[in-house]
Design an enzyme around this catalytic site. Structure first.
Site, PDB file in Angstrom:
ATOM      1  N   CYS A 130     -11.403  13.235  30.702  1.00  0.00           N
ATOM      2  CA  CYS A 130     -12.350  13.092  29.734  1.00  0.00           C
ATOM      3  C   CYS A 130     -11.969  13.407  28.423  1.00  0.00           C
ATOM      4  O   CYS A 130     -12.475  12.758  27.588  1.00  0.00           O
ATOM      5  CB  CYS A 130     -13.538  13.727  30.222  1.00  0.00           C
ATOM      6  SG  CYS A 130     -12.954  15.402  30.492  1.00  0.00           S
ATOM      7  N   GLU A 142     -20.762  18.219  31.870  1.00  0.00           N
ATOM      8  CA  GLU A 142     -19.599  17.755  31.208  1.00  0.00           C
ATOM      9  C   GLU A 142     -18.939  16.360  31.468  1.00  0.00           C
ATOM     10  O   GLU A 142     -18.748  15.948  32.458  1.00  0.00           O
ATOM     11  CB  GLU A 142     -18.451  18.750  31.561  1.00  0.00           C
ATOM     12  CG  GLU A 142     -17.195  18.976  30.614  1.00  0.00           C
ATOM     13  CD  GLU A 142     -16.240  17.998  30.848  1.00  0.00           C
ATOM     14  OE1 GLU A 142     -16.598  16.671  30.033  1.00  0.00           O
ATOM     15  OE2 GLU A 142     -15.196  18.123  31.530  1.00  0.00           O
TER      16      GLU A 142
END
Length: 487
Positions: free
Chosen positions: A288, A253
């Site tokens: 993110c 990720e």
């Protein structure tokens, strides 16, 4: 509240095979609000100690995997019991080592527990068997756990991000070694150890240390069957390269350069503007899935700039534990300098950069990693602040006239984590969302606070591979197993 300069130093240890262990060295953790105060020390494991954590998880795996999913679920639920009472202390430590404001640290801890409970609710899916009837065979398709899993956690939302994979891995029947971030390990060690103490020895282990010292033992040991890494795309490449040596599977990720598209009919009232603001500037922009590029229909451009400017003007910077502070420092001096570099390049190329906010009462932001939040108005599409992931408190705002052009520009990137569409027309939102090459698209909102955590989460392209949470997140930690019976 204890004065900031009188807060105690925190010390954490390794937790391996059901017991606390010392290390010969320690990681020093510094408060990013001044770049000098020592928050505490985390044990710095050597390669042999990291290997012993993998060995402990390997020994514990057969018995843990042999439990029924509902038995594992019950043990995991009971293991959460100490978290709530310790939450204020955990949040205080996390703010001191990370830099974000106390409220966000509290939420980080709450989400850690919440994601465990969501995963446990899926226990019935773990042992699901699908039968293909004869002829020619009666075949049963089921899922088996992988074995030892290493989970490597970043600094920004370490507890919440860990809980996007840890409870799924454990519920599926795997055993785990957690590696917290070296620059902000203390709160994660505390929380993981609390959970681990309620589980059989070796099922959950936590090892802190320098990447160069313990990375190979946690990634390349043949007993490690999967590595989960959350971090930068560069870090993901490094993990994938290391894992290739032992053919260890990975879930990554990684970073995002997330676009948001504001259409001409979007609701831009105070509530909507607040959601837009939070989707960019929460955690000083260090998320993110935060909005990193904002494409606004030209007819609404000035309105968006004015609305965000008003909210940004009220920003008050300072230590995340201090009263009145709404934005803390960036976590590292290197990241602060990187964002400054992007802004300098944008100015040099002719874009207007507007900076906002001020120090909260009594706060000195001349030290530490503080950076005033900013907007970059109408930069070129190839400006670095548009092309690269800023991971900081700045936002390029780019006008568009044509919807197709906005979608094409949004998709013209290396990343594919999240996106958002802002419009009063749900059908129009769905149509545009279907064209955006990202793993998750928000409608009329953006950011972690609005994520449906029952759904799978992950990115396209260089934003990673694999999915977290939901049933798909559990299957990431299992192998498909087919058994065929003659008719």
């Amino acid at each position: 509240m204890t004065p900031l300069d009188q807060l105690p130093e925190i010390r954490t240890h390794l937790y391996i095979d059901g017991e606390t262990r010392e290390a010969g060295d320690a990681l020093r953790v510094i408060d990013p609000a001044d770049g000098a105060s020592v928050v505490g020390y985390a044990a710095a494991a050597d390669a042999k100690q990291a290997e012993s954590a993998v060995a402990a998880a390997h020994r514990a795996f057969p018995a843990w995997a042999a439990l029924a999913p509902d038995e594992r679920a019950a043990l995991l639920t009971a293991a959460l019991a100490p978290l709530e009472a310790d939450r204020p202390a955990t949040a205080e430590v996390l703010t001191r080592e990370n830099g974000k404001i106390r409220m966000e640290s509290v939420i980080d801890s709450i989400v850690f527990e919440h994601r465990f409970r969501l995963a446990v609710d899926l226990a019935g899916e773990v042992g699901r068997v699908t039968t293909l009837p004869a002829p020619p065979y009666r075949t049963e398709i089921s899922y088996l756990p992988l074995g030892v899993v290493t989970i490597i956690v970043p600094f920004n939302w370490p507890l919440a991000i860990l809980a996007a994979s840890l409870p799924q891995a454990l519920l599926a029947g795997n055993t785990v070694v957690v590696k917290p971030p070296p620059t902000a390990p203390l709160a994660t060690v505390r929380s993981v150890e609390m959970v681990a103490r309620a589980l059989p020895p070796g099922v959950l282990n936590v090892v802190t240390g320098a990447d160069a010292e313990i990375g190979a033992a946690l990634v390349q040991d043949d007993r490690v069957k999967k590595v989960c890494f959350t971090g930068s795309s560069l870090g993901g490449r490094r993990i994938m390269s290391m894992a290739a040596e032992s053919l260890t599977r990975v879930a990554l990720e990684l970073g995002g350069n997330d676009p948001a598209i504001v259409l001409a009919d979007a609701d831009l009232g105070p509530e909507a503007m607040g959601r837009l603001f939070g989707g960019v500037f929460d955690s000083t922009g260090q998320i993110c899935m935060a909005t990193k590029r904002l494409y606004v229909h030209r007819s609404r451009y000035d309105e968006v700039v004015e609305g965000l400017s008003g909210l940004l003007a009220a920003t008050r910077l300072g230590h995340g534990l201090a009263e009145g502070v709404t934005m803390g420092p960036l976590h590292s001096a290197r990241q602060r300098d990187y964002v400054r570099e992007l802004l300098d390049q944008a100015r040099a190329s002719g874009a207007e950069v507007r900076e906002y906010g001020a120090a909260a009462d009594g706060q000195d932001i001349s030290r530490g990693n503080f950076l005033r939040p900013s907007l970059v108005l109408d930069p070129a599409d190839d400006a670095r602040v548009v092309v690269e992931e800023q991971f900081g408190p700045t936002l390029p705002i780019l006008p568009f006239d044509d919807e197709d052009d906005a979608v094409a520009r949004a998709n013209d990137t290396w990343s594919g984590l999240c996106s958002s569409v802002w419009t009063a027309d749900p059908e129009r939102a769905a149509a545009i969302a279907a064209r955006l090459r990202t793993g998750y698209t928000f409608v009329n909102t953006h950011g972690a606070a609005h994520l449906d955590e029952r759904a799978p989460f992950g990115g396209f392209d260089h934003s990673g591979m694999g999915r977290e949470m939901g049933v798909e997140g559990i299957r990431e930690f299992m192998d498909t197993h087919s058994v065929g019976f003659p008719a």
